[in-house]
Design a protein around this motif. Structure first.
Motif, short mmCIF file in Angstrom:
data_model
loop_
_atom_site.label_atom_id
_atom_site.label_comp_id
_atom_site.label_asym_id
_atom_site.label_seq_id
_atom_site.Cartn_x
_atom_site.Cartn_y
_atom_site.Cartn_z
N THR A 242 64.14 58.29 16.88
CA THR A 242 63.98 59.75 17.09
C THR A 242 64.45 60.58 15.91
OG1 THR A 242 66.15 59.84 18.18
CG2 THR A 242 64.21 59.50 19.57
N ILE A 267 62.08 65.99 21.60
CA ILE A 267 61.54 64.65 21.88
C ILE A 267 62.67 63.72 22.32
CG2 ILE A 267 60.45 62.64 20.84
CD1 ILE A 267 58.86 64.57 19.07
N SER A 271 62.98 62.07 25.97
CA SER A 271 62.95 60.61 26.03
C SER A 271 64.20 60.06 26.70
CB SER A 271 62.83 60.04 24.61
OG SER A 271 61.64 60.49 23.99
N LYS A 274 64.00 60.50 30.41
CA LYS A 274 63.11 59.51 31.02
C LYS A 274 63.79 58.15 31.11
CE LYS A 274 58.74 61.59 29.51
NZ LYS A 274 57.51 61.39 28.68
N THR A 289 59.02 54.54 25.18
CA THR A 289 59.26 55.86 25.78
C THR A 289 59.17 56.97 24.75
OG1 THR A 289 60.71 54.82 27.42
CG2 THR A 289 60.86 57.21 27.17
N VAL A 290 59.75 56.75 23.58
CA VAL A 290 59.72 57.78 22.52
C VAL A 290 58.29 58.02 22.05
CG1 VAL A 290 60.46 58.34 20.18
CG2 VAL A 290 62.10 57.38 21.80
N THR A 293 56.54 60.07 24.63
CA THR A 293 57.06 61.44 24.64
C THR A 293 56.54 62.23 23.44
OG1 THR A 293 59.06 60.63 25.74
CG2 THR A 293 59.14 62.83 24.78
N GLU A 294 56.44 61.56 22.28
CA GLU A 294 55.91 62.25 21.09
C GLU A 294 54.48 62.73 21.33
OE1 GLU A 294 56.26 59.56 17.87
OE2 GLU A 294 58.38 60.03 17.48
#
Length: 522
Positions: A242, A267, A271, A274, A289-290, A293-294
């Motif tokens: 991130t 972000i 993330s 989540k 997940t990242v 999310t991005e």
């Protein structure tokens, strides 16, 4: 053939011829009667035709006589009308003739009166000429007496009089101009104030928006350990993916996300939430997940940029500009959401442009994009006006919009009226009560912190933070500090700010070294 048969045939022939003769006689008699009947009918038809012809002849004669009588009556009527018109025309001509005679007599009388008046006028003209000559002689005599008494010629006296009148008129004109200029300034100031108030009142949006958060709630302390992972592998993977810093301390129920880039911070925050909700935290899950999310944040940013452009009714923006515009949703300036601030500035500058007769659409476009540089001022060198202007120029925006982005903080010479309108709208939006929620204590603390860092350096006499902390003026002792040392102090202060402080945009450091020499003459 027998005799009886022949006799029978003879009888038959006899009776046959006898019948034929009887039929012929009857037919002849019937033909004679028919011929007689035809002759009788022919005579009757002929007599009837004679009678009808006689009747028709009589009727035609009667109709012809009636038409002749009608034509005669019509002719007599037309003749009567013509006679009446001729009588009227004759009467009219007689009246005109009488009128002409009367006018001729009047003209003769007027001509006689004019001749008499001309004679009198000629006599009066001669008398006036004589009086004018006499008056001119007296004026010449009086002029000679005045010239002799004053010692000035007529031309010199005229010049002196004109100079005096000219000075007096200039004084009066100057006073009148100052009076009207003062009245005009008051009127212009009043109208400009009314225009600003009207523009602000016509668009009353929310002054502030939700600021981006840097904390994430953690249900238990055990979750903090799962976020850190075995030997810190989870937190290292999260920070590497991130680009933010996770601060996990003894504060219960909170994990702090530290990053200057607001999009990265958002972000990371989303993330982390989540991951905490899912409960499965390991490096591969973190990357998955990242990445998801991005994509969501990129779509959200683009949607925010499109919504802002549609709200202002601005079209034709470059895709890069729309994304940078959407990034402003995560950017705050003194707790004021920059995207909502840009929308408000767009509305106000557009209304002001329409009120003074300029293009309202161009004013709204310049106002919407004036702070676009704040979306990338943490990534590029220079202030957000320069960054925004360069970005808009590369994206194909017109010179007016580019100049408004570069000059809305009065850092360059204003070349377009739209730049001044955008600067005015920007000041109205930023200075409106409640637009920025920063407390007085926090503001004073930041200013004192800037001044305190500068005063730590040797040779610094005074330090003043100005422009809301965007600029620092440093006064050094000219006796103990030369120009080279002053330049070193300026550079070291700027480095100290970069290492010790977290701030949006940039801080301009100005070091002033002056020498004052005072002597008193006795």
């Amino acid at each position: 053939m027998t005799a009886e048969t022949a006799q029978f045939i003879l009888y038959c022939l006899f009776f046959f011829f006898l019948g034929v003769a009887a039929v012929l006689a009857v037919a002849q008699r019937m033909y004679a009667r028919f011929q007689q009947r035809l002759e009788t009918q022919a005579k009757e038809i002929k007599e009837a035709a004679k009678r009808e012809a006689e009747v028709e002849r009589n009727r035609i004669i009667v109709d012809a006589k009636e038409q002749a009588l009608q034509l005669r009556r019509d002719a007599e009527q037309e003749l009567a009308v013509e006679r009446n018109q001729q009588h009227k025309l004759i009467s009219k001509l007689e009246r005109r003739e009488e009128l002409l005679v009367t006018q001729e007599e009047s003209l003769i009388k007027q001509q006689r009166g004019l001749e008499h008046s001309q004679t009198v006028l000629t006599k009066k003209t001669r008398d006036l000429d004589q009086q004018r000559e006499l008056l001119q002689q007296r004026i010449d005599e009086q002029t000679k007496v005045l010239e002799k008494a004053s010692g000035l010629s007529r031309t010199e006296a005229t010049d002196q009089l004109l100079d005096s009148l000219r000075d007096e008129l200039q004084s009066e004109v100057g006073a009148t101009l100052l009076k009207h200029q003062k009245i005009l300034e008051q009127r212009v100031e009043q109208q400009s104030r009314e225009m600003l108030l009207t523009a602000i009142q016509r668009f009353a949006s929310a002054h502030t928006a939700e600021s981006t958060t840097s904390t994430v709630d953690v249900p238990t302390d055990d979750m903090k350990g799962r976020i850190i992972g075995r030997e810190g592998r989870n937190i290292r993977a999260f920070e590497k993916k991130t680009g933010v810093d996770l601060i996990i301390d003894d504060t219960p129920g909170v994990v702090i996300v530290s990053a200057f880039d607001p999009v990265r911070r958002e972000i990371a925050r989303a993330s982390l939430e989540k991951l905490i909700t899912d409960g499965r935290i390991h490096p591969s899950k973190i990357e998955e997940t990242v990445d998801a999310t991005e994509k969501e944040i990129d779509s959200f940013i683009e949607r925010k940029g499109i919504e802002a452009a549609d709200e202002i009714n601005v079209s034709g923006l470059h895709q890069r500009v729309i994304k940078m515009l959407g990034r402003l949703h995560f950017r705050t300036s003194y707790s004021q959401n920059v995207l909502r601030h840009s929308v408000e500035v767009a509305f106000i500058s557009g209304l002001l442009a329409e009120m003074i007769g300029l293009d309202g659409d161009l004013g709204r476009r310049a106002g919407l994009l004036h702070d676009i540089g704040k979306a990338a001022d943490h990534e590029l060198e220079g202030g957000h006006p320069k960054i925004g202007g360069d970005l808009l120029a590369r994206s194909g925006e017109c010179d007016v919009v580019v100049h408004a982005a570069r000059g809305h903080h009065d850092e360059i010479v204003t070349e377009y009226p739209y730049t001044m309108l955008v600067a005015t709208a920007d000041a109205c939006s930023a200075s409106r009560p409640g637009a920025r929620r920063e407390s007085l204590e926090r503001y004073v603390k930041r200013m004192e912190e800037l001044e305190a860092i500068a005063k730590r350096f040797d040779g610094v006499h005074q330090a003043f933070a100005i422009s809301a902390g965007r600029e620092l003026r440093v006064l050094v002792n000219s006796e103990n500090t030369d120009d080279q040392h002053a330049a070193v102090i300026c550079r070291e202060i700027a480095k100290a700010f970069e290492q010790e402080l977290t701030y949006p945009g940039e801080i301009k450091v100005t070091v002033v070294r002056e020498s004052h020499f005072i002597e008193v003459a006795k």
